[in-house]
Design an enzyme around this catalytic site. Sequence first.
Site, PDB file in Angstrom:
ATOM      1  CG  HIS A 475      -2.180   0.799   1.172  1.00 45.23           C
ATOM      2  ND1 HIS A 475      -2.566   1.993   0.188  1.00 45.23           N
ATOM      3  CD2 HIS A 475      -3.547   0.556   1.568  1.00 45.23           C
ATOM      4  CE1 HIS A 475      -3.606   2.216   0.138  1.00 45.23           C
ATOM      5  NE2 HIS A 475      -4.470   1.624   1.129  1.00 45.23           N
ATOM      6  CE1 TYR A 589      -9.147   7.239   6.531  1.00 44.14           C
ATOM      7  CE2 TYR A 589     -10.214   6.000   4.547  1.00 44.14           C
ATOM      8  CZ  TYR A 589      -8.990   6.699   5.156  1.00 44.14           C
ATOM      9  OH  TYR A 589      -7.842   6.861   4.446  1.00 44.14           O
ATOM     10  CB  THR A 602      -6.370   9.087   0.421  1.00 39.52           C
ATOM     11  OG1 THR A 602      -5.449   8.716   1.594  1.00 39.52           O
ATOM     12  CG2 THR A 602      -6.258   7.819  -0.658  1.00 39.52           C
TER      13      THR A 602
END
Length: 784
Positions: A475, A589, A602
Site C-alpha cells: 500500500h 472512514y 487520499t
Amino acid sequence: MAEAHQAVAFQFTITPEGIDLQLSYQALNQIYLSGVRSWKKRVSRMRNSVIKGVYPASPSSWLFVVIAILATMYMRSDPSMGLIAKIQQHLPLSVILMSHYGGQTMVSALVFSTLLWLSLILTLRFCLKLLLSYHRWMFEQHGRVSTTTKVWVTLLRLLSGRKPLLYSYQTSLPHLPVPAIKDTLTRYLESVRPLLTGPEFERMSELANQFESTLGNRLQRYLKLKALWATNYVSDWWEEYIYLRSRSPIMVNSNYYGMDFLYVTPTAVQAARAGNTITALLLYRRKVNREELKPTRVPGTVIPLCAAQCERMFNTTRTPGDETDVLQHWQDSEFVAVYHRGRFFRLWVYRAGRLLCPREIEFQIQRILDDPSPPQPGEDKLGALTAGDRIPWSQMRKQYFSSGVNKRSLDAIERAAFFVTLDDEEQGMKGDDPAGNLDRYAKSLLHGKCYDRWFDKSFSIVIYKNGKNGLNAEHSWADAPTVAHLWEYTLATDAFQLGYTEDGHCKGEVDRSLPHPQRLLWDIPTETQVTSSLAVATALADNVDCHVFPFREFGKGRIKKLRISPDAFIQISLQLAYYRDRGGFCLTYEASMTRLFREGRTETVRSCSNESCAFVKALEGGEQCRRLFRLAAEKHQNLYRLAMTGAGIDRHLFCLYVVSKYLGVDSPFLKEVLSEPWRLSTSQTPIQQMELFDLKNHPDFISLGGGFGPVADDGYGVSYIIVGEDMINFHVSSKYSCSDTDSHRFGVQISQALQDILALLTPETKTASSNSKGPAQTQSKKLL
C-alpha cells in the site's frame, strides 16, 4: 546444458601454446540486441521529457515562433523592440568570429525566438495551473451552471486540446492548499457531534478551542512554510509515518487484494493464464514507460488527475529497516520472480531485447510447474519474513542476506518487475458452496499461506491451479485506484486481446531453445526468524473473517433514477446497517482521492454525519423520512467534494500532529483525535476504463473488485465496486477475536439496508423534484 553455455559470452583457457579464446557469437548477439533495446528506451524517455516539458505547447511550436520572427524581420520590422540587437551585442566572441553580420543577426533572432517561446510556454503552463485550481464547478447545483464555470470549461478545453502524455499535466497541477485551522476544527467538531454525549462534546469543544488559541496557530505557520517549499505538504509524511514507519505486519494490516472475473475464467490451464497475465502486465509497463497511457481524469471531464503514483508501479520493493522501511525502485528489469511449491525462480521475460510472446511465457511457466526438484533447506517458507513484524525481518536481512548467494537471490526477487505465485490450490465461485468459495478466495488473496506471497513487492500476482488469478498489492507506494487501473487493463487484455486457443493455451509460437527459468539458490541456517515470523503471520491470518457477496437486487441504474449519488446511497445504507448491527453509530472512514493536486493521495470523508444519523434514527422509528435521506445524501456529497478539493479534516490534523512531534510539544487535542478508532472503514473501487469491457455483448465478464482487512480490532472493513447498472459487489472483513462483529451478519444487514432505503424512496421516483441536486460526477458530465 546448452542453455548454460548460451549464457556465457566468451571462455578462455591458458595452454602451453598461449591463451585459447572462444567467443559465443550467439551470446554476443543477445547482448548487442539487449543493448539496442536499452538505448531505444533511453531515447524514448528523452523524447517524452521534451514533449511533456513544453506542454501545453508542442516542440514544433518553436519552429513556428522562429519563422514568425524571421518573417517579421524580413519585412523590416523589429518584433523584439531592440532586444535582438542587444542580444547581438552580447554574443560570445567565438560566435561573432565565426559569423558575418547577417549570420550574427540570424543567431540573435534564434536566441530571441527561443526565449520568447519558453516565455510563452511558462505563461501557458501558469494559466493552465490557474484553471486547474478552480473547483467551484464541483459545488454548483445540477442544471445551474454559472457563467464563470462555462468560461472556465471553454478555456480549459482550449489549453488541453493537444494529446497529452501520461505525465504531461504534472507540472501544471496545483499544490494542495493548507486549510484554515478554524475551518478544520469546526468541521471536526461537527463530525463527532453525533458520536458524543453532551458532556463529552463540551469537553472536546473546549480542547479544540484551547488548541486553536495556543499551540494551533504556531503549528499552522510551520505547515504553511512546508506547503510553500514542498510539492505536497501531506504525501511524504503520510507515506513515511502511516506506512513505512509501521513496525507491525503489512500483510492484512496494510496490503489489499484484487480479484478475477466473477463468472468467467478464460482458461483452466494454469500456465496459460500465467502467460497471458504476465504479458498483459508487461504491456502495461511498456505503456507506462513510453507514457502512452492517457492521463487519468475525473470521470466525464477533461480535468486531469495526478499520475505520480504510476512511477513506482513496477520494479519496486519495500525493504525493511529497524525504525522505518524504504521504498526501492529500479528503472527497469527484464525478469519476474516466481514462487511454486516452496521454490523461487527468476524468469527472464525478454530475449535479445524482445518481449517473449504469451505462448513462450506459458512454456517457461510450465517448465517451472513440471520441475520436480524439492525446496532447499529453509527456502519453502522464506516469504513469511515479509508477512511478520518488520524489525525481525530487518535484522534477518542484515544478518543473513547482506552478502553471498542469499543477497544475489534476494536481489533477484526485489529487482523483479513483480512477483508471481503459482498456487497449487483452486479458487473461485464455482462449486457446491459458491458463497463460501468466494470468502475463501478473498482470504487466499489477502494472506495466502502467509509464506507463498512476497508481501514487500509493489504487487504480487497469484495464478491458481484452475486458472483463476488475482493480486495482492503493497500500500505504501500507491492507492487502490492506481492498482485497479492496472488490473482492469490486465483482465481486459488477457480476455479480449490476447485470448486463447480452443484447447485453452496461449496463442503464438514457441522457441524451445529458451534457457530454463533460473532456480534461486539460498544458504539459510536452521535457526532463523522464519518460524516465529510465520507464527505471527498465521495468527493474524487465522483471525480474519472475510465475506464477499454480489448484491444483484439492483444497482446504480435504479439509484440514479432517484436523482441520488450511488456512493451516497451506499454510504448511508452502511450507516443503517451498522446501526442495526451494533445498536449505535461509529466514526466512519471513506477514502477519497486528492489527485486533483500534484502528488495527491487520499483524504477521509467522515461519512457518519448529523444528517445521516438523523435519517437512520427516523427510519428505525418508523417515520416516513425521504426528506431526511435527501439531506443526508446531499451532506455526504458535500463532504466528498470538500475532501477532493483539499478542504478535508484528517490529513490537516495529521500533519499538525507531525509538526508538534518535531517541535517536541504535546497537544491533548491532537493526541485524542489521532487515537480515535475507525470502526467502520470503507472504500469504493471505481471502474475507470469501461471502454475495455463490453458488458452488453459479454455480460459475464464482471469484475469482482477487491478488498482489505479490518482497520480496528472491533470494526469492519468494507469495500465495494459498482458494476454496470444492476450489480454492486461487496467485500466485508472483520476479526474472529471480536465477539461483537461478524462479517456474514453484517453482509446481511447491508443487503437489507439497501433494499429498505430503495423501498422507502421508490414511491417518490415519478414525483421527484426537478430542482434536486445531483452528484458531482453527474454535474461534471453535463459540464464537460
